[in-house]
Design an enzyme around this catalytic site. Structure first.
Site, PDB file in Angstrom:
ATOM      1  N   ASP A   1       0.831  -1.210   0.000  1.00 28.71           N
ATOM      2  CA  ASP A   1       0.000   0.000   0.000  1.00 28.71           C
ATOM      3  C   ASP A   1       0.866   1.260   0.000  1.00 28.71           C
ATOM      4  O   ASP A   1       1.962   1.265   0.549  1.00 28.71           O
ATOM      5  CB  ASP A   1      -0.911  -0.019   1.239  1.00 28.71           C
ATOM      6  CG  ASP A   1      -2.091   0.933   1.090  1.00 28.71           C
ATOM      7  OD1 ASP A   1      -2.319   1.453  -0.021  1.00 28.71           O
ATOM      8  OD2 ASP A   1      -2.791   1.163   2.102  1.00 28.71           O
TER       9      ASP A   1
ATOM     10  N   LEU B   1      10.292 -20.823  -4.846  1.00 29.52           N
ATOM     11  CA  LEU B   1       9.431 -19.841  -4.180  1.00 29.52           C
ATOM     12  C   LEU B   1       8.030 -19.976  -4.760  1.00 29.52           C
ATOM     13  O   LEU B   1       7.860 -19.960  -5.982  1.00 29.52           O
ATOM     14  CB  LEU B   1       9.934 -18.411  -4.444  1.00 29.52           C
ATOM     15  CG  LEU B   1       8.998 -17.285  -3.973  1.00 29.52           C
ATOM     16  CD1 LEU B   1       9.006 -17.165  -2.454  1.00 29.52           C
ATOM     17  CD2 LEU B   1       9.393 -15.943  -4.589  1.00 29.52           C
TER      18      LEU B   1
ATOM     19  N   HIS C   1       2.205   3.427  -9.118  1.00 34.48           N
ATOM     20  CA  HIS C   1       1.980   1.994  -9.373  1.00 34.48           C
ATOM     21  C   HIS C   1       3.155   1.384 -10.137  1.00 34.48           C
ATOM     22  O   HIS C   1       3.564   0.257  -9.879  1.00 34.48           O
ATOM     23  CB  HIS C   1       0.675   1.794 -10.142  1.00 34.48           C
ATOM     24  CG  HIS C   1      -0.540   2.195  -9.347  1.00 34.48           C
ATOM     25  ND1 HIS C   1      -0.705   1.831  -8.028  1.00 34.48           N
ATOM     26  CD2 HIS C   1      -1.639   2.929  -9.671  1.00 34.48           C
ATOM     27  CE1 HIS C   1      -1.864   2.327  -7.578  1.00 34.48           C
ATOM     28  NE2 HIS C   1      -2.433   2.995  -8.555  1.00 34.48           N
TER      29      HIS C   1
HETATM   30  C1  IPE Z   1      -5.355  -2.747  -0.117  1.00 34.12           C
HETATM   31  O1  IPE Z   1      -5.007  -1.420  -0.320  1.00 34.12           O
HETATM   32  C2  IPE Z   1      -5.386  -3.485  -1.419  1.00 34.12           C
HETATM   33  C3  IPE Z   1      -4.108  -3.693  -2.071  1.00 34.12           C
HETATM   34  C4  IPE Z   1      -2.929  -3.379  -1.607  1.00 34.12           C
HETATM   35  C5  IPE Z   1      -4.174  -4.337  -3.370  1.00 34.12           C
HETATM   36  P1  IPE Z   1      -6.140  -0.289  -0.482  1.00 34.12           P
HETATM   37  O2  IPE Z   1      -5.419   1.002  -0.664  1.00 34.12           O
HETATM   38  O3  IPE Z   1      -7.075  -0.675  -1.558  1.00 34.12           O
HETATM   39  O4  IPE Z   1      -6.891  -0.360   0.910  1.00 34.12           O
HETATM   40  P2  IPE Z   1      -7.807   0.698   1.661  1.00 34.12           P
HETATM   41  O5  IPE Z   1      -8.830   1.169   0.667  1.00 34.12           O
HETATM   42  O6  IPE Z   1      -6.920   1.828   2.091  1.00 34.12           O
HETATM   43  O7  IPE Z   1      -8.386  -0.041   2.815  1.00 34.12           O
HETATM   44  C1  IPE Z   2      -1.545   0.248  -3.377  1.00 38.54           C
HETATM   45  O1  IPE Z   2      -1.322   1.624  -3.424  1.00 38.54           O
HETATM   46  C2  IPE Z   2      -1.823  -0.325  -4.750  1.00 38.54           C
HETATM   47  C3  IPE Z   2      -3.182  -0.853  -4.930  1.00 38.54           C
HETATM   48  C4  IPE Z   2      -4.130  -0.845  -4.038  1.00 38.54           C
HETATM   49  C5  IPE Z   2      -3.486  -1.438  -6.233  1.00 38.54           C
HETATM   50  P1  IPE Z   2      -2.524   2.656  -3.400  1.00 38.54           P
HETATM   51  O2  IPE Z   2      -2.917   2.950  -4.820  1.00 38.54           O
HETATM   52  O3  IPE Z   2      -3.626   2.184  -2.546  1.00 38.54           O
HETATM   53  O4  IPE Z   2      -1.814   3.916  -2.774  1.00 38.54           O
HETATM   54  P2  IPE Z   2      -2.446   4.959  -1.743  1.00 38.54           P
HETATM   55  O5  IPE Z   2      -2.991   4.169  -0.603  1.00 38.54           O
HETATM   56  O6  IPE Z   2      -3.513   5.697  -2.486  1.00 38.54           O
HETATM   57  O7  IPE Z   2      -1.304   5.824  -1.359  1.00 38.54           O
HETATM   58 MG    MG Z   3      -4.048   2.422  -0.584  1.00 44.02          MG
END
Ligand code: IPE
Ligand code: IPE
Ligand code: MG
Length: 269
Positions: free
Chosen positions: A44, A156, A61
């Protein structure tokens, strides 16, 4: 065994994310203490990483994909971890703007297509947790291809949680079990924890010993709810694109320092 806490290890514990020249020694110490069998990661913070740099979320990303690649290589190579789950896209992530979702689908497709040869030769076995049916046809095809091509590998096990949601997974398991009951294959009185575990996407993978979540959020966001009953949790403020092997080692060391009791009273190793 003595906790690995002396000399260079202290330096390593510093804030830097740079690979330490003494990493091989640290890895050896960590391996001697016993690696977790399965580490699962909620990757995240990509969006916030990009925002800090005035870049579009998509650039976050992109950088996140590189961090994932680095971690897979390190976990399967130098470290010798057996199971690594990466949460790549949740069932809730469809709620994001269409442009971001499309970008993520293309990024995942490119990632899997480009890395498959390396996975194949490095002994990485790709498995997937999640509902593939809703993904773009080409991505489904490339994911299936990766699963097939690496099916004999075992260095792995890389479990990609893709269009994954724990509640969806549990609902799906309930339906499968209910169908078996309806057809007389299962006696309802015989349903136990194993029946449920073995009906989940993760049926062939041990429950995670350690779940890591980056970016400072302290929640599971619908990740491995059943499987995480006794998982140790590690939360880090690091944004995912900045997460490197050194911090994985720090998380594993913290995990090794914990006392997992599983509800009992005596120390369990
Ligand atoms: C969790 O992250 C999902 C992934 C890392 C794929 P999110 O950014 O979607 O989670 P929330 O919305 O903050 O809970
Ligand atoms: C995690 O990073 C990637 C996915 C959930 C696909 P985020 O896109 O949720 O990044 P933040 O949380 O907005 O910083
Ligand atoms: Mg996120």
């Amino acid at each position: 065994m003595e906790p690995a806490r002396e000399g260079k290890f202290e330096e390593f514990y510093g804030e830097g994310l740079v690979l330490h020249s003494d990493m091989p020694t640290l890895i050896e110490q960590i391996r001697e203490r016993g690696l977790p069998q399965h580490v699962a990661v909620i990757m995240d913070g990509n969006g916030r990483w990009a925002k800090k740099r005035d870049l579009p979320r998509t650039a976050g990303h992109q950088a996140g994909a590189q961090a994932a690649e680095r971690l897979i290589r390190f976990a399967g190579g130098q470290l010798g971890l057996r199971h690594l789950t990466l949460y790549a896209f949740s069932t809730e992530n469809w709620a994001r703007p269409a442009g971001e979702v499309d970008f993520l689908m293309e990024l995942l497709d490119r990632f899997i297509s480009e890395k498959i040869a390396e996975f194949e030769s490095e002994g990485v076995r790709v498995v997937v947790s999640g509902d593939l049916a809703r993904l773009p046809a080409a991505l489904q095809q490339h994911v299936r291809n990766a699963i097939e091509r690496t099916a004999e590998n075992s260095t792995l096990i890389l479990n990609v949680a893709l269009n994954y949601g724990s509640r969806q997974e549990i609902v799906r398991a309930c339906r499968m079990i209910a169908e078996h009951v309806a057809s007389g294959k299962i006696d309802p009185a015989k349903i136990d924890e194993h029946t449920i575990s073995s009906s989940l996407y993760t049926s062939e993978i041990p429950d995670p010993d350690l779940i890591i979540r980056t970016s400072g959020e302290m929640r599971l966001s619908n990740f491995l709810l059943w499987q995480a009953a006794y998982t140790e949790l590690y939360f880090s403020d690091t944004l995912w694109p900045d997460f490197g092997p050194d911090e994985l080692l720090r998380a594993i060391t913290q995990y090794q320092d914990r006392n997992r009791r599983f509800g009992a009273v005596e120390e369990m190793e």
